[in-house]
Motif scaffolding. Structure first.
Motif, PDB file in Angstrom:
ATOM      1  N   ILE A   1       4.231  -0.936   4.365  1.00 30.72           N
ATOM      2  CA  ILE A   1       3.797  -1.859   5.423  1.00 30.72           C
ATOM      3  C   ILE A   1       2.755  -1.123   6.264  1.00 30.72           C
ATOM      4  N   THR A   2       1.617  -1.776   6.497  1.00 34.05           N
ATOM      5  CA  THR A   2       0.565  -1.146   7.304  1.00 34.05           C
ATOM      6  C   THR A   2       0.395  -1.962   8.585  1.00 34.05           C
ATOM      7  N   THR A   3       0.155  -1.261   9.678  1.00 27.94           N
ATOM      8  CA  THR A   3       0.140  -1.931  10.982  1.00 27.94           C
ATOM      9  C   THR A   3      -1.266  -1.962  11.560  1.00 27.94           C
ATOM     10  N   VAL A   4      -1.518  -3.021  12.317  1.00 27.50           N
ATOM     11  CA  VAL A   4      -2.845  -3.219  12.916  1.00 27.50           C
ATOM     12  C   VAL A   4      -2.678  -3.900  14.270  1.00 27.50           C
TER      13      VAL A   4
ATOM     14  N   ILE B   1       1.936  -5.074   2.861  1.00 24.28           N
ATOM     15  CA  ILE B   1       1.834  -6.092   3.909  1.00 24.28           C
ATOM     16  C   ILE B   1       1.163  -5.470   5.123  1.00 24.28           C
ATOM     17  N   ASP B   2       0.022  -6.026   5.520  1.00 25.73           N
ATOM     18  CA  ASP B   2      -0.732  -5.545   6.679  1.00 25.73           C
ATOM     19  C   ASP B   2      -0.451  -6.488   7.835  1.00 25.73           C
ATOM     20  N   THR B   3       0.113  -5.971   8.909  1.00 24.19           N
ATOM     21  CA  THR B   3       0.688  -6.862   9.914  1.00 24.19           C
ATOM     22  C   THR B   3       0.415  -6.434  11.344  1.00 24.19           C
ATOM     23  N   ASP B   4       0.322  -7.442  12.240  1.00 27.71           N
ATOM     24  CA  ASP B   4       0.238  -7.156  13.685  1.00 27.71           C
ATOM     25  C   ASP B   4       1.535  -7.616  14.348  1.00 27.71           C
TER      26      ASP B   4
END
Ligand code: RIB
Ligand code: CA
Length: 311
Positions: free
Chosen positions: A31-34, A5-8
């Motif tokens: 989980i990857t953050t942006v 899940i790539d999330t801001d």
């Protein structure tokens, strides 16, 4: 179902993370953050808070702190609060912290470890996904599916560029690269968000429940809904990221969808970040997205109930 899940991590992102983490037949690989709703450090902190409240250990990683080209500024305080989670009054003591390594590398490496198995769910700007594409152009062939929350297919956006939706507007160049490289993404647009709000009685039931998970849901929603109504937004409970997660976890909830070719305007002074959609589908350009139009909201409500319920 294996997910990245790539999330801001803003408010609705946090709920989408909780929904996936509480779903027994989903395995959140990482989980990857942006950067997007808020600056990257607050996104990272908010993912940690979600894991603290869910009391679950899932690796998460820092990703892009700025869009590829577009200048980033904090624009969503009136929705997500100054901390990205609705100005939470009480956070549990932080027990979850990002792992070493970069989010983009994790997306690439994990897709190589499990070719064809991982669904990448992008619920923020597409900066990390675009960087992963540049480092590894074969990524689309190794992911099981890319699911995107973003775009406005009928030019009704939610940003100062009237036809542009926030996730695309934040990093149009990244979105352009992603739509040009992935040929079968599942897209939940702002149009789908407006057409499929969470029914108010369901929302009232969710926020009335006991326990720390329901408390995080209630308190993160509280400020957002007040601020949105003060800003003149309609009072319905719009759920872009959780709607996206729901149809990822339960594709059978998709009652109707359309196939279209979507591209991204990069230069228009009044339209930069708009998703330009070929609604005619008779030109030679093949569709590159399956865009959700109608969702069975009873099933979505069940997924919400699953993550607010005390364990
Ligand atoms: O336009 C809605 C999207 O922008 C959602 O992902 C929300 O979290 C914001 O990032
Ligand atoms: Ca988001």
């Amino acid at each position: 179902m294996k997910l990245i899940i790539d999330t801001d991590a803003g408010v609705d992102d946090a709920h989408a993370l909780m929904m996936a983490l509480a779903c027994l037949d989903a395995q959140v690989e990482c989980i990857t953050t942006v950067v997007g709703n808020i600056d990257l450090e607050n996104v990272v902190r908010n993912v940690g808070t979600v894991l603290d409240v869910m009391d679950l250990d899932v690796p998460f990683y820092r990703g892009a702190a700025l869009p590829l080209v577009a200048p980033w500024k904090f624009e969503t305080e009136f929705v997500h609060g100054s901390d990205g989670l609705g100005d939470l009054k009480l956070r549990p003591p932080a027990r979850h912290f990002p792992a070493a390594g970069h989010a983009v590398i994790q997306i690439i490496e994990r897709s190589k470890e499990s070719p064809g198995d991982i669904t990448l769910v992008a619920i923020g700007p597409l900066t990390n996904v675009a960087l992963a594409l540049r480092l590894d152009p074969d990524l689309p062939h190794r992911l099981k599916r890319l699911v995107i929350m973003g775009g406005s297919l009928n030019a009704v956006g939610n940003t100062d560029i009237f036809p542009a939706e926030f996730n695309i507007y934040c990093d149009p160049e990244a979105a352009h690269m992603v739509f040009e490289s992935f040929t079968d993404s599942l897209l939940v647009s702002w149009d789908a968000t407006l057409a499929n709000p969470l029914p108010t009685p369901v929302f009232e039931e969710l926020i009335s429940q006991p326990g720390p998970r329901a408390a995080l849901y209630r308190e993160s929603c509280d400020g957002m809904l007040k601020r949105l109504s003060e800003a003149g937004y309609e009072a319905s409970v719009l759920i872009p990221d959780t709607l996206t997660m729901a149809v990822t976890l339960r594709p059978e909830l998709i009652l109707a969808s359309e196939n279209h070719h979507v591209s991204v305007e990069l230069t228009g002074s009044l339209s930069r970040g708009q998703t330009i959609t070929d609604h005619r589908n008779w030109v030679r350009v093949k569709p590159n997205v399956v865009t959700v139009t109608e969702v069975e909201m009873g099933g979505v409500a069940d997924l919400f109930q699953q993550f607010v319920a005390p364990v």
